[in-house]
Scaffold this active site. Structure first.
Site, PDB file in Angstrom:
ATOM      1  N   HIS A  79       9.468  -8.150 -58.946  1.00  0.00           N
ATOM      2  CA  HIS A  79       9.569  -6.762 -59.381  1.00  0.00           C
ATOM      3  C   HIS A  79       8.185  -6.130 -59.382  1.00  0.00           C
ATOM      4  CE1 HIS A  79       8.168  -7.678 -63.518  1.00  0.00           C
ATOM      5  NE2 HIS A  79       8.971  -8.731 -63.485  1.00  0.00           N
ATOM      6  N   ASP A  81       7.287  -3.408 -61.223  1.00  0.00           N
ATOM      7  CA  ASP A  81       6.928  -2.704 -62.459  1.00  0.00           C
ATOM      8  C   ASP A  81       6.361  -3.662 -63.494  1.00  0.00           C
ATOM      9  OD1 ASP A  81       9.518  -3.875 -62.554  1.00  0.00           O
ATOM     10  OD2 ASP A  81      10.018  -2.705 -64.332  1.00  0.00           O
ATOM     11  N   GLU A 143      12.666  -3.504 -63.162  1.00  0.00           N
ATOM     12  CA  GLU A 143      13.221  -4.745 -63.720  1.00  0.00           C
ATOM     13  C   GLU A 143      13.015  -4.799 -65.220  1.00  0.00           C
ATOM     14  OE1 GLU A 143      13.329  -8.931 -65.076  1.00  0.00           O
ATOM     15  OE2 GLU A 143      11.608  -7.594 -65.132  1.00  0.00           O
TER      16      GLU A 143
HETATM   17 ZN   LIG Z   1       9.004 -10.237 -64.976  1.00  0.00          ZN
END
Ligand SMILES: [Zn+2]
Length: 391
Positions: A79, A81, A143
């Site tokens: 992910h 973010d 996420e």
């Molecule tokens: Zn993570």
């Protein structure tokens, strides 16, 4: 093919590009900068890059980068973010990668921008000209807040592969299962009134007492019914997290809210649990004359389970010399599994440092992770796809 920046330089550029996701809008940011960095580097190595805005949030993007073609194939997923950071509790700038005591400090160093830098560096060193099965790098949005990126991929159905590794920080231990998470709210509405005469209102706290007793009974039932020895806490849990209601001792409480979470074991259905809880509420409404509503605070995350016999689990156990295990946090794993991709979680750095001030990745995690990635690419991309058990 152009040369990539060094691993450390890629990692520091990723960390310098803020991409916080948070359900609190004042924190929430686009992940565009991180996606553009990854796209640039991956394209320079011959990957076909597809950037997909999230239908629900057009300023956030998933990236699917594919090298080679054919069926089978391996996804290396992460992910883009990070969580927010506690200002004043960091010893250094969270957005500037800093090396101290054999550790790389920065927001997202282990969770999980560092993973992408490790993947890119490994791929470049392997010089992959002749893949028998595709290698896909997947970079998702959101996420840490809603998992909207992974949910969008499931809806779009455009990701096809046989196996996936998600590089969340597991201290290099292969993970094949985790519990699901649901966060729910129950609202009880009664009628406020002067406390001197109970008939002047209908006490929501009294009714909430009945709701909580019912939930505690249900919790006990679940604990007896479901066990899974793969988990340290080997039963499903339900935690009452907070309760709000009423204002004064001399006023009948008109409204009360309870928030709780529920963590189900693999094999249990979140939807079925919700249905079971809803079924128990009407009789309390009737008995107490209140109105009771059940709502989800966040979209649920299903439990995650990949059979221990899966080739990707076996391959990672062999590469790390460790047995597959379970974790107490949720990942995008169940969503990749929903797309028919056999998925495992394995990554550098420790979850103990994730979501903390002074997050770091220890330098000694890098080389073993590169070995795992190299081994998986050799096994699942450089060999032709075996069609066993697929008739
Ligand atoms: Zn993570």
């Amino acid at each position: 093919m152009t040369t990539l920046p060094s691993l450390i330089s890629m990692m520091s550029q990723l960390i310098a590009s803020p991409s916080i996701s948070c359900s609190q809008l004042s924190w929430d940011q686009s992940n565009k900068g991180v996606i553009e960095l990854l796209e640039g580097w991956l394209s320079s190595q011959g990957f076909q890059c597809e950037i997909m805005p999230l239908p629900s949030q057009p300023n956030k993007f998933n990236l699917i980068a594919t090298l080679g073609s054919g069926d089978g194939g391996l996804v290396l997923s992460g992910h883009t973010d990070t969580v927010p950071y506690d200002e004043g509790r960091w010893q250094s700038d969270p957005f500037s990668l800093e090396e101290r005591n054999q550790k790389l400090y920065g927001l997202g160093s282990c969770d999980m921008k560092g993973f992408f830098a490790i993947v890119l560096d490994t791929v470049q060193k392997m010089q992959l000209y002749n893949l028998k099965q595709p290698l896909i790098v997947l970079a998702t949005a959101d996420e840490e807040s809603s998992m909207a990126g992974a949910r969008a991929l499931v809806e779009q159905g455009s990701l096809k592969a046989r196996y996936a590794l998600i590089g969340e920080p597991t201290s290099l231990t292969p993970i094949h299962a985790h519990k699901g998470i649901m966060m729910e709210r129950i609202q009880v509405t009664g009628q406020a009134g002067h406390s001197s005469n109970p008939a002047l209102g209908n006490n929501a706290l009294d009714a909430m007492h009945a709701v909580m007793s019912e939930l505690m009974m249900f919790r006990q039932q679940l604990k007896h019914q479901y066990r899974d020895a793969n988990f340290i806490i080997d039963y499903p849990t339900m935690n009452f997290g907070c309760i709000h209601g009423g204002d004064n001792p001399n006023r009948i409480c008109g409204r009360c809210e309870l928030e709780f979470d529920l963590r189900a074991l693999p094999g249990m259905s979140n939807q079925a649990l919700m249905a079971e809880i809803s079924q128990r509420l009407p009789s309390i409404e009737e008995k107490t004359g209140t109105k009771i509503q059940l709502n989800s605070l966040f979209p649920d995350v299903p439990s995650f389970y990949t059979p221990i016999e899966s080739d990707i689990i076996k391959a990672c156990e062999a590469l790390t010399n460790r047995q597959a295990s379970t974790v107490a946090f949720a990942t995008e794993g169940p969503f990749l599994n929903q797309m028919g991709i056999e998925t495992l979680i394995l990554g550098p750095g420790s979850i103990d440092q994730a979501h903390q001030p002074n997050e770091f990745m220890a330098l000694d995690q890098i080389q073993p992770m590169q070995q795992v990635i190299r081994g998986l690419i050799e096994r699942f991309c450089l060999q032709p796809h075996e069609h066993k058990n697929e008739e």
